[in-house]
Scaffold this motif. Structure first.
Motif, PDB file in Angstrom:
ATOM      1  N   VAL A  24      32.931  45.210  46.251  1.00 12.76           N
ATOM      2  CA  VAL A  24      33.038  46.372  45.372  1.00 12.76           C
ATOM      3  C   VAL A  24      34.275  47.163  45.774  1.00 12.76           C
ATOM      4  N   ASP A  25      35.138  47.424  44.827  1.00 10.01           N
ATOM      5  CA  ASP A  25      36.336  48.237  45.103  1.00 10.01           C
ATOM      6  C   ASP A  25      36.474  49.259  43.983  1.00 10.01           C
ATOM      7  N   MET A  26      36.460  50.505  44.374  1.00  6.09           N
ATOM      8  CA  MET A  26      36.502  51.573  43.380  1.00  6.09           C
ATOM      9  C   MET A  26      37.871  51.586  42.691  1.00  6.09           C
ATOM     10  N   ASP A  27      37.873  51.965  41.430  1.00  7.28           N
ATOM     11  CA  ASP A  27      39.118  51.998  40.662  1.00  7.28           C
ATOM     12  C   ASP A  27      39.861  53.305  40.930  1.00  7.28           C
ATOM     13  N   VAL A 139      37.037  53.646  52.672  1.00  8.82           N
ATOM     14  CA  VAL A 139      36.375  54.710  51.924  1.00  8.82           C
ATOM     15  C   VAL A 139      35.992  54.253  50.516  1.00  8.82           C
ATOM     16  N   ASP A 140      36.682  53.232  49.994  1.00 12.54           N
ATOM     17  CA  ASP A 140      36.382  52.859  48.593  1.00 12.54           C
ATOM     18  C   ASP A 140      36.051  51.387  48.412  1.00 12.54           C
ATOM     19  N   GLU A 141      35.678  50.723  49.488  1.00 15.88           N
ATOM     20  CA  GLU A 141      35.557  49.272  49.393  1.00 15.88           C
ATOM     21  C   GLU A 141      34.452  48.756  50.308  1.00 15.88           C
ATOM     22  N   ASP A 208      40.339  41.841  37.539  1.00 12.67           N
ATOM     23  CA  ASP A 208      40.237  42.406  36.193  1.00 12.67           C
ATOM     24  C   ASP A 208      40.062  43.919  36.256  1.00 12.67           C
ATOM     25  N   LYS A 209      40.815  44.547  37.143  1.00 11.47           N
ATOM     26  CA  LYS A 209      40.724  46.000  37.287  1.00 11.47           C
ATOM     27  C   LYS A 209      41.419  46.689  36.124  1.00 11.47           C
ATOM     28  N   PRO A 210      41.058  47.896  35.748  1.00 11.98           N
ATOM     29  CA  PRO A 210      39.890  48.633  36.233  1.00 11.98           C
ATOM     30  C   PRO A 210      38.622  48.212  35.485  1.00 11.98           C
TER      31      PRO A 210
HETATM   32 MG    MG Z   1      40.192  50.867  45.032  1.00  9.87          MG
END
Ligand code: MG
Ligand code: TTP
Length: 470
Positions: A24-27, A139-141, A208-210
Motif C-alpha cells: 500500500v502506498d498513499m498517493d 509514513v505512507d507505505e 497505476d497511480k494514483p
Molecule cells: Mg506515496
C-alpha cells in the motif's frame, strides 16, 4: 464457479505462490493530507515543500499533487525549479499583466509532518486491522501479508476459464475493500499492489497511480514485470539503471534473461538479487516492523532564547516520549535532548541511567537538566529522546534515588556528545529545515552504493529504528 483456482496457479505444490501480499502506498501523501483539511484544494495543482516563504532561498519539493506533476514538478526538486515550472498562485494577480496566468499557477504549502503522521496513524489503524502481518516501511507505505484473510481463488461468479489476468480474484476484492476502508476511515487515497511476493507487490502499487489497484496473480508475475523499464524494479535507481543499460539491459525482461554471474560481476550480490526480482522470485517473508531503537519527539520553534518557552516545550516533549514508551511497554536506559541553534547547529546531550526505567518524571527532570546547558542560547528546535530501549516484560517501574541533578551535559554513550555538528540537509526537510525521519523507503541491501539515496535513507524495508536522530 465460486472458489475455482486460477489457471496456472495450482498453489498446492508451491507454497510460496500461495502467499497474498499487498503493498500500500498513499498517493501524493502530504498533498492528500493537506486536501483532507482543505478540500478546496481538490483538483488544484498543489506543492508541499519548503523554501518558498519570504526570506527563504533554499528548499525542496516534498511532494506534488498529480495536477502539479503535469507541470513537471516532482519530489526532491529544488523549489526554485518548481516555481519556474509552476508559478505560485499567490503571485497570480489578474490585474497585473506580468503576473502568471491563474490557470497555470499552483498552491504551495509548507510541510506539517505532525499532521501527516496523525493521518498516517489512521491509515495504519486500518492496515493493522486488515493484515495478518503488517510491515510499515515509511509514513505512507506498508506491506501486508493477507494470506490467511483471502486467496488467489477466483471470486464468486468469475470463470476460471478466462486468462489469470482477467479473472477477478478474492484477493482483488479484499484489496478493494482495504482501499475503500482507507479512503473512508483516513480520508486519503491509496494505491495498492497485490502479488504473491513483496517486490512484485511494490511494483504493482506503483503501476497505476494514483488511485491504483493492480493485481498480479501467481503465474503472471514474470510477464507482468518483463516489459517494464529496469528502473521500475525495486532497488534499481538511476546509477544501477545506467550500469544495466551499458550492459544492454533496458527492461525487467532483459534483466530476467541476463547472466546472473555477469550481473554479480558488475553489481555484486545486488546483481543476483535484482536478477531474482526481475524474475519475480522473492521469498522474503513479510515480517512485522522492527522494534525501534529509540523513541523521540521534536518540535520546531521560531528561534527563541525564552527559558520558559524552552522548558515548556521540553516538558511537553518529555511527557509525550515517556507516554509512548509506556504504551509500548518499553523501558529506557538513556534520556537525551536535542537543541538546534539557528541556522543548523545540532546539539545532542544525553545521560545514561544505572538501569532501565519507565519513569516519566525522570524523563522530564533529566531533559530539563540537560537543557540548562543551553541557558541563554537561541534555539529553533528542541527534541527529547529515550534510547537503549528494553522491550522485555518488566515491572521495574521507577529508579528511585537517581540523581537527576548531577553531571549536566554528560554526553553518556550517545552520538553527538558535546560536538556542535551541522545538521545534514536533505532533499526532504520539514517546515523548519530539519530532517524528516519517517518517509524513506528501503532498498535491497547495499543499494546505498547507488548514490541515489536521500540523506536519511533507511534500509531493509523499514527495519531501522523509528525517530532516530542522526
Ligand atoms: Mg506515496
Ligand atoms: P512517496 O510515496 O514517494 O510519494 P507521494 O506519496 O507523495 O506520491 P506517490 O503518489 O508517487 O506515492 O513519498 C511519501 C511522502 O514522503 C511524500 O508525500 C512526501 C515525502 N517525500 C519527501 O519529503 N521527499 C521526497 O523526496 C519524497 C520522494 C517523498
Amino acid at each position: 464457479m465460486a472458489g475455482g483456482t486460477l489457471p496456472g496457479t495450482d498453489a498446492d505444490d508451491d507454497a510460496e505462490s500461495d502467499r497474498v501480499v499487498f503493498h500500500v502506498d498513499m498517493d501524493c501523501f502530504y498533498a492528500s493530507c493537506e486536501r483532507l483539511r482543505r478540500p478546496e484544494l481538490d483538483g488544484e495543482p498543489l506543492v508541499v515543500g519548503m523554501g518558498y516563504e519570504a526570506g527563504e532561498t533554499i528548499g525542496a519539493v516534498a511532494t506534488a499533487s498529480y495536477e502539479a506533476r503535469a507541470f513537471g514538478v516532482e519530489s526532491a526538486m529544488p523549489i526554485s525549479e518548481a516555481l519556474e515550472l509552476l508559478p505560485r498562485r499567490a503571485n497570480a494577480d489578474p490585474d497585473d499583466p506580468d503576473a502568471p496566468d491563474p490557470g497555470e499557477a499552483g498552491r504551495y504549502l509548507p510541510v506539517d509532518l505532525d499532521f501527516y503522521k496523525e493521518v498516517a496513524g489512521d491509515v495504519k489503524a486500518v492496515l493493522r486491522d486488515c493484515a495478518d502481518v503488517l510491515r510499515e516501511v515509511s509514513v505512507d507505505e506498508a506491506y501486508l501479508d493477507v494470506t490467511d484473510r483471502t486467496a488467489w481463488d477466483a471470486a464468486a461468479g468469475e470463470s476460471a476459464a478466462a486468462g489469470p489476468a482477467e479473472v477477478r480474484t478474492l484477493a482483488e476484492g479484499y484489496a478493494r475493500h482495504v482501499k475503500e476502508r482507507i479512503e473512508r476511515e483516513a480520508g486519503v487515497p491509496a494505491s495498492v499492489g497485490v502479488a504473491p511476493n513483496m517486490s512484485t507487490a511494490k511494483v504493482a502499487s506503483d503501476a497505476d497511480k494514483p488511485d491504483g489497484l493492480v493485481v498480479v496473480p501467481p503465474g503472471e508475475v514474470e510477464p507482468f514485470l518483463a516489459p517494464l523499464p529496469t528502473a521500475d524494479i525495486h532497488g534499481v535507481g538511476p546509477v544501477t539503471e545506467r550500469t544495466l543499460a551499458e550492459l544492454g539491459i533496458e527492461t525487467a525482461g532483459d534483466l530476467a534473461a541476463a547472466d546472473p554471474d555477469r550481473l554479480a560481476d558488475e553489481l555484486g550480490d545486488r546483481g543476483r538479487e535484482l536478477y531474482r526480482r526481475a524474475r519475480g522470485e522473492d521469498d522474503r517473508e513479510v515480517t512485522p516492523t522492527g522494534l525501534p531503537k529509540s523513541l523521540s519527539r521534536e518540535s520546531s520553534l521560531s528561534a527563541t532564547a525564552d527559558e520558559e518557552r524552552k522548558r515548556e516545550t521540553v516538558r511537553a516533549l518529555a511527557a509525550d516520549v515517556a507516554r509512548r514508551a509506556r504504551e509500548r511497554g518499553c523501558l529506557y536506559r538513556t534520556i537525551g535532548i536535542k537543541a538546534v541553534e539557528p541556522p543548523y547547529e545540532v546539539n545532542t546531550r544525553a545521560r545514561s541511567l544505572p538501569g532501565p526505567v519507565d519513569d516519566p518524571d525522570l524523563v522530564e527532570s533529566v531533559a530539563l537538566d540537560l537543557l540548562d546547558e543551553f541557558d541563554g542560547d537561541r534555539v529553533r528546535k528542541l527534541g527529547v529522546r529515550v534510547s537503549k530501549l528494553d522491550f522485555a516484560e518488566s515491572d521495574q517501574a521507577t529508579l528511585g534515588g537517581f540523581d537527576a541533578g548531577g553531571g549536566s551535559g554528560d554526553a553518556g554513550d550517545e552520538p553527538g556528545g558535546r560536538d556542535r555538528g551541522t545538521e545534514p540537509r536533505s532533499a526532504a526537510t520539514d517546515g523548519d529545515g530539519g530532517k524528516l525521519t519517517d518517509w524513506v523507503d528501503g532498498e535491497p541491501d547495499g543499494a546505498d552504493a547507488d548514490g541515489e539515496t536521500e540523506t536519511d535513507r533507511r534500509t531493509g524495508d523499514g527495519q531501522a529504528s523509528l525517530g532516530d536522530w542522526s
